[in-house]
Design a protein around this motif. Structure first.
Motif, PDB file in Angstrom:
ATOM      1  N   PHE A 117       0.813  -1.211   0.000  1.00  0.00           N
ATOM      2  CA  PHE A 117       0.000   0.000   0.000  1.00  0.00           C
ATOM      3  C   PHE A 117       0.851   1.267   0.000  1.00  0.00           C
ATOM      4  O   PHE A 117       0.423   2.301  -0.496  1.00  0.00           O
ATOM      5  N   SER A 118       2.059   1.200   0.586  1.00  0.00           N
ATOM      6  CA  SER A 118       2.899   2.392   0.637  1.00  0.00           C
ATOM      7  C   SER A 118       3.678   2.584  -0.652  1.00  0.00           C
ATOM      8  O   SER A 118       4.349   3.589  -0.832  1.00  0.00           O
ATOM      9  N   GLY A 119       3.617   1.601  -1.543  1.00  0.00           N
ATOM     10  CA  GLY A 119       4.300   1.723  -2.824  1.00  0.00           C
ATOM     11  C   GLY A 119       5.741   1.299  -2.781  1.00  0.00           C
ATOM     12  O   GLY A 119       6.511   1.598  -3.690  1.00  0.00           O
ATOM     13  N   HIS A 178      -1.094   8.070   0.856  1.00  0.00           N
ATOM     14  CA  HIS A 178      -1.338   6.739   1.422  1.00  0.00           C
ATOM     15  C   HIS A 178      -2.427   6.762   2.494  1.00  0.00           C
ATOM     16  O   HIS A 178      -3.089   5.748   2.722  1.00  0.00           O
ATOM     17  N   CYS A 179      -2.598   7.902   3.160  1.00  0.00           N
ATOM     18  CA  CYS A 179      -3.652   7.999   4.168  1.00  0.00           C
ATOM     19  C   CYS A 179      -5.026   8.038   3.499  1.00  0.00           C
ATOM     20  O   CYS A 179      -6.002   7.484   4.023  1.00  0.00           O
ATOM     21  N   LEU A 180      -5.098   8.662   2.336  1.00  0.00           N
ATOM     22  CA  LEU A 180      -6.344   8.655   1.557  1.00  0.00           C
ATOM     23  C   LEU A 180      -6.630   7.245   1.055  1.00  0.00           C
ATOM     24  O   LEU A 180      -7.765   6.768   1.106  1.00  0.00           O
ATOM     25  N   ASP A 181      -5.582   6.573   0.584  1.00  0.00           N
ATOM     26  CA  ASP A 181      -5.740   5.184   0.121  1.00  0.00           C
ATOM     27  C   ASP A 181      -6.234   4.284   1.251  1.00  0.00           C
ATOM     28  O   ASP A 181      -7.033   3.371   1.034  1.00  0.00           O
ATOM     29  N   ALA A 182      -5.752   4.533   2.471  1.00  0.00           N
ATOM     30  CA  ALA A 182      -6.175   3.740   3.627  1.00  0.00           C
ATOM     31  C   ALA A 182      -7.655   3.942   3.915  1.00  0.00           C
ATOM     32  O   ALA A 182      -8.382   2.996   4.236  1.00  0.00           O
TER      33      ALA A 182
END
Length: 445
Positions: free
Chosen positions: A145-147, A160-164
């Motif tokens: 998730f962090s790439g 990444h917080c939006l992705d979470a």
């Protein structure tokens, strides 16, 4: 020659099994004689079935009611009750976080241990069973998730917080409980009372206790490259209701208030047990256990001692409960020490950075930790609270990078699977120690 090699192999296996089974590898506070450890609810049932234990337990509870410890210990009957109970299953009992009768379990635990502690100790033993997991899946998921391992340009542009938040909305349980606490914590009561903090805290506790950590940790410990992402991370627990207040109380007063509640007291003791900085380990964490520290930190959210990020700095990770040390008087040194366990804690900082980068213990740097993210860049879009209509698409590649501990740091070894790293290092260290011991006897393998 064959016999010598067979002897070496046998000796190595024997030493390895002994080292892995050694009591020294366990936390000393978890061992007391040979008695098996049970949860405190079950220990209470066992005590109730034995007349001597049950009568002594009733006596102790009466001794503790309305008395300070010194007064209690001056009473011979109270002393006798304590001595008997130290040999009962109640003395060694522990609780599981989130268990069905957690509060009852903790009440039983403290009814015994408050009589054994010497006044207001700075650090208290955790009433919870120790977390023993290593190289957990959530760290490997976080690397996806962090790439980590993907195109750096793509990873840098990601929030990444939006992705979470988007990932949470794809899970029914996560979405439901997140929607609940957002609604409760944003509900204004009156012009002078912006929310019902008690209900907000309860909803947050339910979210972090009932939603799997692969969702909650991603929202709480996501790595950020810019201020907009970091502000979203800071807003995860809706700080205007759950965290901030008109004035900051003194940290020692806040600690004392927390210790009047069995749940809050237990979560704070667990945080100290699992996140207290240790300078004898690679990661500065007790037993190099990031998982335990992150779980203990998340476990304090939803109480008066709730911690949070102090600002929206994407690279400088500083967390703290909502308190300061003004007005501490002659207790200022103790207050500052307590506050530094949050604001200047290398174990907690390393654990948060490691999760954000998708790395676990064997991939953590030795010595001073480097910034987990790149320098902040200017972003035009303002930071906003999590939108419940977020959607997401998840990556599919897994990074299986492994490292070996070197004298000058940790060197990557991409040829090994991550799951094999820990075992490989243990066996290597054990074999080298065996060869060294055999050499002292003049035996060559």
């Amino acid at each position: 020659m064959i016999l010598a090699n067979a002897f070496c192999l046998f000796f190595f296996l024997d030493e390895t099994l002994r080292s892995l089974a050694s009591p020294s590898s366990l936390q000393g506070s978890e061992l007391h004689g040979w008695r098996p450890q049970v949860d405190c609810v079950r220990a209470n049932e066992l005590c109730a079935a034995e007349s001597n234990c049950s009568s002594r337990y009733r006596t102790l509870r009466q001794c503790l009611a309305g008395r300070d410890r010194n007064t209690m210990l001056a009473n011979k009957e109270c002393q006798a009750a304590l001595e008997v109970l130290q040999e009962s299953p109640l003395y060694d009992c522990r609780c599981k976080r989130g268990m069905k009768k957690e509060l009852q379990c903790l009440q039983i635990y403290w009814s015994i241990h408050l009589g054994l502690t010497e006044g207001e100790e700075f650090y208290e033993a955790s009433p919870y069973e120790p977390v023993t997991s290593r190289l957990s899946d959530i760290f490997r998921l976080a690397s996806i998730f962090s790439g980590t391992g993907t195109d750096p340009a793509v990873s840098t542009k990601s929030n990444h917080c939006l992705d979470a938040a988007k990932a949470c909305n794809l899970n029914d349980n996560c979405k439901k409980l997140r929607s609940s606490y957002i609604s409760i914590c944003n509900r204004e009561i009156s012009p002078t009372e912006r929310c019902n903090r008690r209900k907000c805290h309860k909803a947050l506790r339910q979210f972090f206790d009932r939603v799997p950590s692969e969702y909650t940790y991603r929202m709480l410990f996501c790595s950020c490259q810019d201020q907009a992402c970091a502000e979203r991370r800071r807003q995860t627990i809706l700080p205007s209701c759950s965290y901030e207040d008109k004035e900051k109380p003194n940290c020692l007063d806040l600690r004392s208030l927390c210790r009047t509640d069995h749940l809050c007291r237990s979560r704070l003791a667990d945080f100290h047990a699992n996140c207290r900085a240790s300078y004898r380990t690679i990661t500065s964490c007790p037993a190099d256990n990031y998982q335990a520290c992150l779980g203990s930190y998340a476990g304090m959210i939803g109480f008066d001692m709730t911690p949070n990020y102090v600002d929206s700095n994407p690279t400088g990770i500083v967390v703290s409960p909502w308190c300061n040390c003004r007005g501490s008087g002659n207790m200022e040194e103790e207050c500052e020490k307590f506050l530094r366990d949050f604001t200047e804690n290398p174990c907690l900082r390393n654990a948060i950075q490691a999760f954000g980068n998708g790395t676990d213990v064997n991939m953590s740097p030795k010595g001073p930790s480097l910034p987990a993210t790149q320098a902040p860049r200017v972003e035009k879009t303002p930071s906003l609270p999590d939108d419940l209509s977020d959607s997401t698409s998840l990556g599919t590649s897994v990074i299986t990078t492994c490292t070996s501990i070197q004298e000058q740091g940790l060197k990557a070894n991409n040829s090994k699977e991550l799951s094999m790293c820990f075992t490989e290092e243990v066996l290597k260290d054990s074999w080298e120690s065996v060869l060294e011991r055999l050499g002292s006897f003049g035996v060559s393998c």
